[in-house]
Design a protein around this motif. Sequence first.
Motif, PDB file in Angstrom:
ATOM      1  N   ALA A 118       0.853  -1.196   0.000  1.00 30.12           N
ATOM      2  CA  ALA A 118       0.000   0.000   0.000  1.00 30.12           C
ATOM      3  C   ALA A 118       0.885   1.241   0.000  1.00 30.12           C
ATOM      4  CB  ALA A 118      -0.897  -0.006   1.226  1.00 30.12           C
ATOM      5  N   THR A 119       0.412   2.290  -0.655  1.00 26.63           N
ATOM      6  CA  THR A 119       1.133   3.553  -0.716  1.00 26.63           C
ATOM      7  C   THR A 119       0.415   4.570   0.154  1.00 26.63           C
ATOM      8  OG1 THR A 119       1.745   3.032  -2.988  1.00 26.63           O
ATOM      9  CG2 THR A 119       2.070   5.300  -2.269  1.00 26.63           C
ATOM     10  N   ASP A 120       1.166   5.240   1.050  1.00 24.36           N
ATOM     11  CA  ASP A 120       0.543   6.254   1.902  1.00 24.36           C
ATOM     12  C   ASP A 120       0.527   7.615   1.209  1.00 24.36           C
ATOM     13  OD1 ASP A 120       3.177   7.015   2.057  1.00 24.36           O
ATOM     14  OD2 ASP A 120       3.419   6.554   4.172  1.00 24.36           O
TER      15      ASP A 120
ATOM     16  N   GLN B   5       5.846   3.297   0.102  1.00 26.37           N
ATOM     17  CA  GLN B   5       5.164   2.016  -0.018  1.00 26.37           C
ATOM     18  C   GLN B   5       5.447   1.164   1.204  1.00 26.37           C
ATOM     19  OE1 GLN B   5       6.260   0.186  -3.706  1.00 26.37           O
ATOM     20  NE2 GLN B   5       4.790   1.418  -4.867  1.00 26.37           N
ATOM     21  N   HIS B   6       4.399   0.521   1.689  1.00 26.44           N
ATOM     22  CA  HIS B   6       4.498  -0.342   2.859  1.00 26.44           C
ATOM     23  C   HIS B   6       3.864  -1.683   2.541  1.00 26.44           C
ATOM     24  CE1 HIS B   6       5.661   3.070   5.371  1.00 26.44           C
ATOM     25  NE2 HIS B   6       4.685   3.748   4.785  1.00 26.44           N
ATOM     26  N   ARG B   7       4.555  -2.754   2.929  1.00 27.25           N
ATOM     27  CA  ARG B   7       3.989  -4.101   2.785  1.00 27.25           C
ATOM     28  C   ARG B   7       3.370  -4.490   4.112  1.00 27.25           C
ATOM     29  NH1 ARG B   7       5.526  -7.846  -1.187  1.00 27.25           N
ATOM     30  NH2 ARG B   7       5.396  -9.463   0.388  1.00 27.25           N
TER      31      ARG B   7
END
Length: 139
Positions: A52-54, A59-61
């Motif tokens: 997901a992109t904040d 980007q965070h998994r």
Amino acid sequence: MSLISSLKLIEFRPETAQGRIFVRRRKLADKIDQQIKLATDPAYTPSKFVTATDESGNQHRREVAKRIKRWWVVNADDTVQLTVRYGSKPIELAKGKNAIQCTNASEVSTVLSTVKEAVLNGELDTALNSVTGVGSKTN
């Protein structure tokens, strides 16, 4: 005596002629394993990773629960109707028959184990080909 000469050496020849059907068998066997786990443990939830992109663009998994649909339905008289699915389509196990009747819900995992063994032995290859559309005139 050398160590290599003690091994059984053969010529490498992968089975590519029927490679697709082996992939389909393995995929269906993996899905059957998930259904067996779901039948033995109703709280079973496999997980998958989502990126997901904040707001700032980082980007965070993260790990989220994967949704699994049960392949069986418990009727009012406690009998169970079990379908074997490839994707979203039920597989026709015999001519005009696409479900297995079980006496109760505890029998589902045993029946699924039997079906998995049949899949790995190649007994459902023609049914898999008809569900995927391989060999039909439209492909």
